[in-house]
Design an enzyme around this catalytic site. Structure first.
Site, PDB file in Angstrom:
ATOM      1  N   CYS A 132      21.684  44.842  25.776  1.00 19.09           N
ATOM      2  CA  CYS A 132      21.462  44.622  27.206  1.00 19.09           C
ATOM      3  C   CYS A 132      20.399  43.550  27.424  1.00 19.09           C
ATOM      4  O   CYS A 132      19.201  43.812  27.259  1.00 19.09           O
ATOM      5  CB  CYS A 132      21.049  45.922  27.894  1.00 19.09           C
ATOM      6  N   CYS A 135      17.983  44.341  30.306  1.00 17.36           N
ATOM      7  CA  CYS A 135      16.991  45.368  29.966  1.00 17.36           C
ATOM      8  C   CYS A 135      15.875  44.823  29.080  1.00 17.36           C
ATOM      9  O   CYS A 135      14.696  45.149  29.270  1.00 17.36           O
ATOM     10  CB  CYS A 135      17.668  46.534  29.253  1.00 17.36           C
ATOM     11  N   ASP A 136      16.240  44.015  28.085  1.00 12.23           N
ATOM     12  CA  ASP A 136      15.303  43.694  27.011  1.00 12.23           C
ATOM     13  C   ASP A 136      14.912  42.227  26.885  1.00 12.23           C
ATOM     14  O   ASP A 136      14.064  41.894  26.053  1.00 12.23           O
ATOM     15  CB  ASP A 136      15.898  44.152  25.670  1.00 12.23           C
TER      16      ASP A 136
END
Length: 325
Positions: A132, A135-136
């Site tokens: 992701c 997300c990261d």
């Protein structure tokens, strides 16, 4: 007999459980093999509102579960093997539990990221391997990143990651990309993106703490090399966890459950879907949680109107909850 059963314990399922438990509906939540969902595989979560310093993914899910339990939600570990939507109450066959019946069902079984299934991959998720970018990506500011994949998602995430990384290398096993031409052109015009085509990923290389490289083999020459990197983003698609419904519920071509616009209602009255199992676009913890809230409210409204409930919205006592176990 249960008023509501919730399948899945990611942000969507746990949010639905919190809302229904506070409405005195006492849902039964069936945990699958990965309680907490994909968020438990991440380390720091810095984009979930209310945690200015961030929070560990596993801790966030544990807190949500405790919150649901506090209001009366019940949890049971099991694997759903079969469902029967032909009659209401619906019948669920759950490995480890047995057969149970419910007046309504909330499906929050999520979607699993497809992995390469190469050595070093799974054990380094959260240590440099991610599925992701949204997300990261922030954790890789000024670092070198590899994006594995050749479709639209890979091109989109590669472009997105150039906001943070010093260099993004796209690794794809074939010479030709699968992405649409417009997405290819956009990525090829980005000066931060480099290319390793005809490169088959063979192994994730890692040190004591984090990823250091990706071993690849040239599909034409057979030559192997290790591409140095600080992070590897796997972008080869997601698979919604809907196979066990055996085509009893309406899905799109990719297998994601279809819901009525603006609701979580499926084509089966009394069955609701929330989270990534019906969302292939956003796939974020906060959007999953929001749809879990929607599912709980939709479900509560359905139960209130249902003749099966006879207008009784009081909580089920403990003997009724666990009478089948």
């Amino acid at each position: 007999m249960y008023k509501t059963v919730i399948l899945g314990t990611g942000p969507a399922g746990l949010t639905a459980a919190i809302y229904l438990a506070r409405a005195n509906i006492s849902p039964l939540v069936i945990e699958g093999p990965e309680p907490g969902g994909q968020l438990t595989l991440t380390t720091d979560v810095e984009n979930f509102p209310g945690f200015p310093e961030g929070i560990m993914g596993r801790e966030l899910m544990q807190n949500m579960r405790r919150q649901a339990e506090r209001f009366g939600a019940k949890f049971k570990r099991g694997w759903v093997k079969k469902v029967d939507f032909s009659n209401n109450p619906f019948t669920l066959t759950v490995e480890g539990i047995g057969e149970l019946k419910t007046q309504s069902l909330i499906i929050s079984t999520g979607a699993s990221a497809k992995l390469l299934e190469i050595p070093g991959e799974r054990e380094n998720i959260g240590r440099g391997v991610s599925t992701c970018a949204t997300c990261d990506g922030f954790f890789f500011r000024g670092k070198k990143i590899i994006v594995v994949g050749g479709g639209d998602s890979a091109m989109e995430e590669a472009n997105f990651l150039t906001k943070f990384a010093s260099e993004v290398r796209v690794v794809h096993r074939r010479k030709e990309l699968r992405a649409s031409q417009i997405m290819q052109d956009r990525a090829k015009k980005n000066p931060k993106i480099t290319w390793s085509l005809n490169s088959i990923p063979e192994e994730v290389i890692a040190g004591d703490r984090h990823v250091t490289g990706l071993k690849v083999k040239n599909s034409e020459t057979g030559k192997e090399e290790v591409l140095e990197t600080d992070g590897i983003f796997i972008t080869i698609g997601h698979k919604p966890n809907t196979a066990f419904f055996d085509n009893q519920i309406k899905t799109d071509d990719m297998g994601y459950i279809m819901v009525n616009p603006g609701t979580t209602e499926t084509n089966i009255p009394g069955v609701f879907a929330c989270g990534d199992v019906q969302d292939h676009k956003y796939r974020q913890a906060i959007t999953a949680a929001g749809s879990g809230c929607m599912a709980a409210l939709d479900c509560e409204k359905y139960l209130d109107a249902s003749e099966l409930c006879s207008g009784n919205n009081q909580s089920i006592n403990e003997n009724q909850i666990w009478g089948g176990f």
